[in-house]
Scaffold this motif. Structure first.
Motif, PDB file in Angstrom:
ATOM      1  N   ASP A  37      32.616  11.305 -29.376  1.00 32.80           N
ATOM      2  CA  ASP A  37      31.346  10.601 -29.195  1.00 32.80           C
ATOM      3  C   ASP A  37      31.636   9.109 -29.100  1.00 32.80           C
ATOM      4  O   ASP A  37      32.652   8.639 -29.637  1.00 32.80           O
ATOM      5  CB  ASP A  37      30.426  10.880 -30.394  1.00 32.80           C
ATOM      6  CG  ASP A  37      28.954  10.663 -30.082  1.00 32.80           C
ATOM      7  OD1 ASP A  37      28.605   9.561 -29.590  1.00 32.80           O
ATOM      8  OD2 ASP A  37      28.141  11.570 -30.328  1.00 32.80           O
ATOM      9  N   LEU A  38      30.741   8.374 -28.480  1.00 32.77           N
ATOM     10  CA  LEU A  38      30.858   6.912 -28.487  1.00 32.77           C
ATOM     11  C   LEU A  38      30.541   6.348 -29.859  1.00 32.77           C
ATOM     12  O   LEU A  38      31.041   5.294 -30.235  1.00 32.77           O
ATOM     13  CB  LEU A  38      29.912   6.301 -27.447  1.00 32.77           C
ATOM     14  CG  LEU A  38      30.460   6.081 -26.041  1.00 32.77           C
ATOM     15  CD1 LEU A  38      29.365   5.517 -25.136  1.00 32.77           C
ATOM     16  CD2 LEU A  38      31.669   5.152 -26.050  1.00 32.77           C
ATOM     17  N   ARG A  52      36.683   8.560 -30.368  1.00 33.02           N
ATOM     18  CA  ARG A  52      35.796   7.723 -29.576  1.00 33.02           C
ATOM     19  C   ARG A  52      35.959   8.090 -28.107  1.00 33.02           C
ATOM     20  O   ARG A  52      37.069   8.058 -27.569  1.00 33.02           O
ATOM     21  CB  ARG A  52      36.099   6.245 -29.792  1.00 33.02           C
ATOM     22  CG  ARG A  52      35.135   5.317 -29.078  1.00 33.02           C
ATOM     23  CD  ARG A  52      35.419   3.860 -29.392  1.00 33.02           C
ATOM     24  NE  ARG A  52      34.488   2.977 -28.711  1.00 33.02           N
ATOM     25  CZ  ARG A  52      33.268   2.679 -29.126  1.00 33.02           C
ATOM     26  NH1 ARG A  52      32.839   3.199 -30.259  1.00 33.02           N
ATOM     27  NH2 ARG A  52      32.476   1.883 -28.441  1.00 33.02           N
ATOM     28  N   CYS A  53      34.848   8.475 -27.463  1.00 35.52           N
ATOM     29  CA  CYS A  53      34.935   8.989 -26.092  1.00 35.52           C
ATOM     30  C   CYS A  53      33.692   8.640 -25.305  1.00 35.52           C
ATOM     31  O   CYS A  53      32.575   8.911 -25.745  1.00 35.52           O
ATOM     32  CB  CYS A  53      35.136  10.506 -26.111  1.00 35.52           C
ATOM     33  SG  CYS A  53      35.233  11.250 -24.471  1.00 35.52           S
ATOM     34  N   ASP A  54      33.898   8.049 -24.137  1.00 36.56           N
ATOM     35  CA  ASP A  54      32.836   7.830 -23.171  1.00 36.56           C
ATOM     36  C   ASP A  54      32.910   8.974 -22.171  1.00 36.56           C
ATOM     37  O   ASP A  54      33.868   9.072 -21.401  1.00 36.56           O
ATOM     38  CB  ASP A  54      33.040   6.479 -22.474  1.00 36.56           C
ATOM     39  CG  ASP A  54      31.905   6.122 -21.522  1.00 36.56           C
ATOM     40  OD1 ASP A  54      31.165   7.033 -21.103  1.00 36.56           O
ATOM     41  OD2 ASP A  54      31.764   4.924 -21.197  1.00 36.56           O
ATOM     42  N   ARG A  56      31.627   9.527 -19.510  1.00 32.98           N
ATOM     43  CA  ARG A  56      31.627   9.142 -18.091  1.00 32.98           C
ATOM     44  C   ARG A  56      33.035   8.909 -17.567  1.00 32.98           C
ATOM     45  O   ARG A  56      33.234   8.806 -16.357  1.00 32.98           O
ATOM     46  CB  ARG A  56      30.792   7.872 -17.889  1.00 32.98           C
ATOM     47  CG  ARG A  56      29.327   8.014 -18.262  1.00 32.98           C
ATOM     48  CD  ARG A  56      28.635   6.665 -18.277  1.00 32.98           C
ATOM     49  NE  ARG A  56      29.214   5.792 -19.294  1.00 32.98           N
ATOM     50  CZ  ARG A  56      28.880   4.518 -19.457  1.00 32.98           C
ATOM     51  NH1 ARG A  56      27.974   3.964 -18.667  1.00 32.98           N
ATOM     52  NH2 ARG A  56      29.447   3.800 -20.412  1.00 32.98           N
ATOM     53  N   GLU A  57      34.009   8.832 -18.481  1.00 34.96           N
ATOM     54  CA  GLU A  57      35.378   8.478 -18.112  1.00 34.96           C
ATOM     55  C   GLU A  57      36.279   9.709 -18.174  1.00 34.96           C
ATOM     56  O   GLU A  57      36.562  10.214 -19.260  1.00 34.96           O
ATOM     57  CB  GLU A  57      35.916   7.388 -19.040  1.00 34.96           C
ATOM     58  CG  GLU A  57      35.130   6.088 -19.000  1.00 34.96           C
ATOM     59  CD  GLU A  57      35.218   5.424 -17.634  1.00 34.96           C
ATOM     60  OE1 GLU A  57      36.235   5.634 -16.922  1.00 34.96           O
ATOM     61  OE2 GLU A  57      34.270   4.694 -17.278  1.00 34.96           O
ATOM     62  N   GLN A  60      39.212   9.655 -20.675  1.00 34.55           N
ATOM     63  CA  GLN A  60      38.843   9.744 -22.081  1.00 34.55           C
ATOM     64  C   GLN A  60      38.447  11.168 -22.462  1.00 34.55           C
ATOM     65  O   GLN A  60      38.757  11.638 -23.560  1.00 34.55           O
ATOM     66  CB  GLN A  60      37.705   8.772 -22.390  1.00 34.55           C
ATOM     67  CG  GLN A  60      38.110   7.308 -22.310  1.00 34.55           C
ATOM     68  CD  GLN A  60      37.027   6.366 -22.800  1.00 34.55           C
ATOM     69  OE1 GLN A  60      36.249   6.698 -23.701  1.00 34.55           O
ATOM     70  NE2 GLN A  60      36.960   5.173 -22.219  1.00 34.55           N
ATOM     71  N   VAL A 103      26.098  10.986 -17.706  1.00 32.78           N
ATOM     72  CA  VAL A 103      26.245  11.375 -19.113  1.00 32.78           C
ATOM     73  C   VAL A 103      25.820  12.828 -19.323  1.00 32.78           C
ATOM     74  O   VAL A 103      26.560  13.631 -19.914  1.00 32.78           O
ATOM     75  CB  VAL A 103      25.418  10.440 -20.024  1.00 32.78           C
ATOM     76  CG1 VAL A 103      25.437  10.952 -21.475  1.00 32.78           C
ATOM     77  CG2 VAL A 103      25.959   9.025 -19.960  1.00 32.78           C
ATOM     78  N   GLY A 107      29.283  14.574 -17.306  1.00 30.31           N
ATOM     79  CA  GLY A 107      30.103  14.643 -18.512  1.00 30.31           C
ATOM     80  C   GLY A 107      30.386  16.076 -18.929  1.00 30.31           C
ATOM     81  O   GLY A 107      31.494  16.395 -19.379  1.00 30.31           O
TER      82      GLY A 107
END
Length: 250
Positions: A37-38, A52-54, A56-57, A60, A103, A107
């Motif tokens: 999660d962000l 920690r993960c975005d 959209r990337e 990651q 997202v 995602g």
């Protein structure tokens, strides 16, 4: 022995709301749980790793799956990351539409794309969708479109990976008492108390209340478990009867 002992689960969007409560439930039942999660879950997971993960990337997301798998197999994937923006197709900026899709839907695609090659036979995926994939309130064009995309993706993945003995299902909640819903309620409440608008939203459900995250988490846990071994490609409404009713009052 706890019923989920030996299971390795990764929960995207597990720092709050439905994702957090699902991660807690899986952990309580003995699964090894990793949260991506962000946001930081702030110790709510009793030692479970937070990555920690975005979403959209792609890099990651891939790194989160690789870390959670830890050189072994991943048994369960839960995708609960999501954002809500309001607007019609006229009032929603293109950039905002793209953000919601990236997202909520893209995602999930990235998470499954990274996870499925690391899943063994008997693996399971549950996507947190929404009743708004099927019926909409006003001004949710981007959000509803993203959830509709998720539903199609669930069906496609279920068919494609049945031969790998990997099951894919979704849950479609109605209104749930989560931080995201409370933020939405706060933006609409005007001068009235927040709890009053939540109660008003809850009254549109036949059960006359909003759901608690644990009520959705229980369904997710069931769909992941071997008790649901013949369920795939399906969507399960956890909506307090919301979509069972007609708006006409007699």
């Amino acid at each position: 022995m706890k019923p989920y002992s030996g299971k390795n689960a990764l929960v995207f969007g597990g720092a709050s709301g439905i994702g957090l409560v699902t991660a807690q439930l899986l952990q309580e039942r003995g699964a090894k749980v990793t949260v991506a999660d962000l946001s930081d879950p702030n110790g709510d997971l009793h030692g479970a790793p937070w990555l920690r993960c975005d979403v959209r990337e792609p890099a990651q997301v891939e790194a989160a799956v690789q870390t959670a798998a830890d050189g072994k197999n991943l048994d369960w994937l839960v995708y609960s990351a999501g954002i809500q923006h309001y607007g019609t197709v006229i009032t929603t900026p293109v950039e905002e539409y793209d953000m919601v899709q990236s997202v909520n839907a893209r995602g999930a695609f990235l998470a499954a794309r990274a996870a499925i090659p690391r899943m063994k036979a008997g693996g399971a995926i549950v996507i947190v969708s929404s009743v708004q994939a099927l019926a909409c309130q006003d001004g949710v064009a981007a959000y509803a479109a993203s959830k509709g995309t998720l539903e199609a993706l669930v069906r496609a993945m279920a068919v494609d990976h049945a031969k790998d003995h990997i099951r894919v299902n979704s849950v479609m909640p109605g209104t749930v008492d989560t931080p995201m819903v409370r933020a939405s309620a706060d933006s609409f409440r005007g001068d009235g108390p927040l709890e009053e608008i939540l109660a008003e939203w809850g009254s549109s459900h036949p059960l006359q209340r909003v759901a608690q995250p644990a009520e959705v988490a229980q369904v997710i846990a069931f769909l992941l478990s071997d008790e649901a071994s013949f369920l795939t490609g399906s969507s399960y409404r956890v909506d307090g009867g919301l979509l069972a009713q007609l708006p006409v009052r007699l």
